[in-house]
Design an enzyme around this catalytic site. Structure first.
Site, mmCIF file in Angstrom:
data_model
loop_
_atom_site.group_PDB
_atom_site.id
_atom_site.type_symbol
_atom_site.label_atom_id
_atom_site.label_comp_id
_atom_site.label_asym_id
_atom_site.label_seq_id
_atom_site.Cartn_x
_atom_site.Cartn_y
_atom_site.Cartn_z
ATOM 1 N N PRO A 1 -26.135 -33.548 12.104
ATOM 2 C CA PRO A 1 -26.819 -33.217 10.847
ATOM 3 C C PRO A 1 -28.298 -32.930 11.074
ATOM 4 C CG PRO A 1 -26.593 -35.583 11.048
ATOM 5 C CD PRO A 1 -25.913 -34.990 12.267
ATOM 6 N N ARG B 1 -30.433 -30.624 8.258
ATOM 7 C CA ARG B 1 -30.952 -30.404 6.910
ATOM 8 C C ARG B 1 -30.730 -31.604 5.985
ATOM 9 N NH1 ARG B 1 -31.526 -25.443 4.521
ATOM 10 N NH2 ARG B 1 -30.154 -24.535 6.089
ATOM 11 N N TYR C 1 -33.955 -16.299 3.589
ATOM 12 C CA TYR C 1 -32.604 -16.572 3.070
ATOM 13 C C TYR C 1 -32.531 -16.448 1.557
ATOM 14 C CZ TYR C 1 -32.740 -19.333 7.429
ATOM 15 O OH TYR C 1 -32.912 -19.768 8.713
ATOM 16 N N CYS D 1 -49.904 -10.401 3.873
ATOM 17 C CA CYS D 1 -49.880 -8.974 3.607
ATOM 18 C C CYS D 1 -48.443 -8.457 3.685
ATOM 19 C CB CYS D 1 -50.780 -8.307 4.641
ATOM 20 S SG CYS D 1 -51.274 -6.695 4.145
ATOM 21 N N GLU D 2 -47.567 -9.020 2.851
ATOM 22 C CA GLU D 2 -46.152 -8.639 2.786
ATOM 23 C C GLU D 2 -45.705 -8.812 1.349
ATOM 24 O OE1 GLU D 2 -44.123 -7.620 5.269
ATOM 25 O OE2 GLU D 2 -45.550 -7.972 6.881
ATOM 26 N N TYR E 1 -36.277 -26.991 8.350
ATOM 27 C CA TYR E 1 -36.451 -25.545 8.538
ATOM 28 C C TYR E 1 -37.698 -25.051 7.795
ATOM 29 C CZ TYR E 1 -31.716 -26.350 10.134
ATOM 30 O OH TYR E 1 -30.632 -26.854 10.791
HETATM 31 C C1 LIG Z 1 -24.927 -26.004 16.474
HETATM 32 C C2 LIG Z 1 -25.654 -26.536 15.304
HETATM 33 N N1 LIG Z 1 -25.575 -27.856 15.039
HETATM 34 C C3 LIG Z 1 -26.219 -28.407 13.993
HETATM 35 C C4 LIG Z 1 -26.990 -27.642 13.150
HETATM 36 C C5 LIG Z 1 -27.690 -28.309 12.004
HETATM 37 O O1 LIG Z 1 -27.203 -27.833 10.809
HETATM 38 P P1 LIG Z 1 -27.678 -28.490 9.447
HETATM 39 O O2 LIG Z 1 -29.155 -28.495 9.451
HETATM 40 O O3 LIG Z 1 -27.095 -27.613 8.418
HETATM 41 O O4 LIG Z 1 -27.104 -29.869 9.388
HETATM 42 C C6 LIG Z 1 -27.115 -26.258 13.377
HETATM 43 C C7 LIG Z 1 -27.915 -25.432 12.471
HETATM 44 O O5 LIG Z 1 -27.660 -24.326 12.176
HETATM 45 C C8 LIG Z 1 -26.432 -25.696 14.491
HETATM 46 O O6 LIG Z 1 -26.523 -24.394 14.757
#
Ligand SMILES: Cc1ncc(COP(=O)(O)O)c(C=O)c1O
Length: 408
Positions: A274, A276, A312, A338-339, A367
């Site tokens: 995990p 995010r 996104y 500047c976008e 992120y």
């Molecule tokens: C291989 C892999 N593991 C784990 C993650 C973490 O994902 P998340 O932040 O959605 O939990 C990612 C993110 O894209 C990933 O590419």
């Protein structure tokens, strides 16, 4: 109470007013709640308690050293996506045997580094990568543990840019090819297949795709067992989403309820990655109003501090740090770059702001700072962590000297 909430009109982090933190450290500024990180890590751990599991926090979500150290202190292992992330994990005190190394384009130098360290597993993405790992391990006279990253062709029903488990995505080995590949790999002297891995995508808020991903791995492990291949673990990746708009979404308990009954059939240890879910609600981006013009409120943070809205089309709540009783204003909240696409939030209604007013972009802990850039010669924002009622700098603001030090 922990995390970000209001005390009267003022938004606070673990009881510390964000306005006071911004007054000391300036904006743009990332602020994190250590208590929230701990709570959210522990909630995942508790949901999988009673079944052999290890949490390999996905460093890509936010790998600031102090955050990585905090997660290590909670018992977290690491999912690293580059040599740099492996290094950060080690510097934070995470053991090589607690690191899984993922990534669609690992260089031979990065693979050599992971092999020398003896990481828990390298999650391999292709037959060619296995061949390279075998050769590099042979040169070193070692046997390297690998897990096959499977592309199960499961639709994660998330934004296409953060979907990774469809056959049209660049990630993993098509599930139908894995048995034959493992049969060939068994003949290689310097690699050992110890796991299967699947990561379907990020910000997944329906449990059915995650259950289908787990099912695909369990069925494949059973087929491999009939071929005489016994593996050690199933790595079900990350992906568990969060609520960016405040509406309810499934959490760790629902996630575990969806996947654990399936994983149990295998009896294999489970690896979770995990990112995010732990970090997004544990951080905000503080930003100040620099100008107000017809239809737009211009802030001192934009795509260089948080690229998610632009990249996104991601929605983040944007709230005044101190609510006023000014008349409402509906406008696009934009950055200074500047976008034209440098927008934090479209069509938002806020109390009519004044220059200098402070705003918080919520759920920015994942992120966010990791994707910051120097475009327009802007400087990486500082980061502060609130812990035990105190706000301390965990990354100082970048200076132009820091940036120019690399140039002739
Ligand atoms: C291989 C892999 N593991 C784990 C993650 C973490 O994902 P998340 O932040 O959605 O939990 C990612 C993110 O894209 C990933 O590419």
């Amino acid at each position: 109470m922990t995390g970000f909430y209001r005390q009267g009109a003022a938004l606070v982090c673990d009881g510390v007013p964000l306005a006071a933190i911004a007054a000391t450290h300036g904006t743009p500024l990332y602020v994190y709640s250590a208590a929230t990180i701990a709570e959210r890590y522990r909630a995942i751990d508790a949901a999988f308690a009673g079944y052999p599991h290890s949490i390999h926090y996905a460093l890509k979500a936010n790998s600031t050293l102090a955050i990585t150290r905090l997660l290590r202190s909670l018992g977290s292992h690491a999912d690293a996506n580059s040599g740099g992330e492996i290094d950060v994990a080690l510097r934070a005190g995470i053991l090589p045997s607690h690191i899984v190394f993922t990534g669609v384009g690992k260089t031979s130098a990065e693979l050599g580094y992971a092999i020398d360290l003896g990481v828990r597993s390298i999650n391999v993405e292709s037959a060619g990568e296995i061949e390279r790992i075998d050769a590099l391990s042979g040169e070193r006279q070692v046997r390297t543990k690998i897990a096959i990253r499977v592309n199960p062709d499961v639709d994660a029903r998330t934004h296409p840019h953060i979907s990774t488990g469809l056959k049209t995505n660049k990630f993993g080995i098509p599930i139908g090819d894995v048995r034959a590949l493992v049969a060939v790999t068994r003949g290689r002297p310097n690699v050992e297949v110890v796991g299967l891995h699947a990561h379907l995508g990020s910000q997944i808020t329906t449990m059915e795709p995650l259950a289908r991903g787990a099912r695909a791995l369990v069925d494949l492990a059973r087929e491999l067992a009939t071929d005489g291949v016994r593996i050690e673990h199933l790595d079900i990746g990350g992906g568990l989403g969060v609520s960016y708009d405040g509406s309810p979404v499934p959490g760790p308990a629902e996630y575990a309820a969806a996947v654990l009954p399936i994983l149990r059939e295998s009896g294999l240890a489970v690896v979770l990655e995990p990112g995010r879910h732990i970090m997004a609600p544990a951080g905000v981006l503080l930003t100040s109003v620099v100008d107000i013009k017809s239809g737009f409120v211009v802030m001192d943070a934009g795509m260089t501090e948080i690229i998610r809205p632009m990249m996104y089309n991601a929605f983040h709540r944007i709230e005044p740090v101190v609510v006023t009783d000014a008349d409402p204003l509906t406008a696009d909240i934009v950055g200074p770059l500047c976008e034209s696409s440098d927008t934090l939030g479209k069509n938002r209604t806020v109390p009519r702001p004044r220059v200098g007013d402070l705003y918080a972009v919520l759920d920015a802990g994942a992120y966010g700072s990791v994707m910051a850039s120097n475009y327009n010669r802007r400087l990486l924002p500082a980061e502060v962590m609130v812990e035990g009622g105190e706000a301390r700098v965990i990354r100082r603001r970048q200076t132009l000297e820091d940036v120019l030090a690399l140039e002739t």
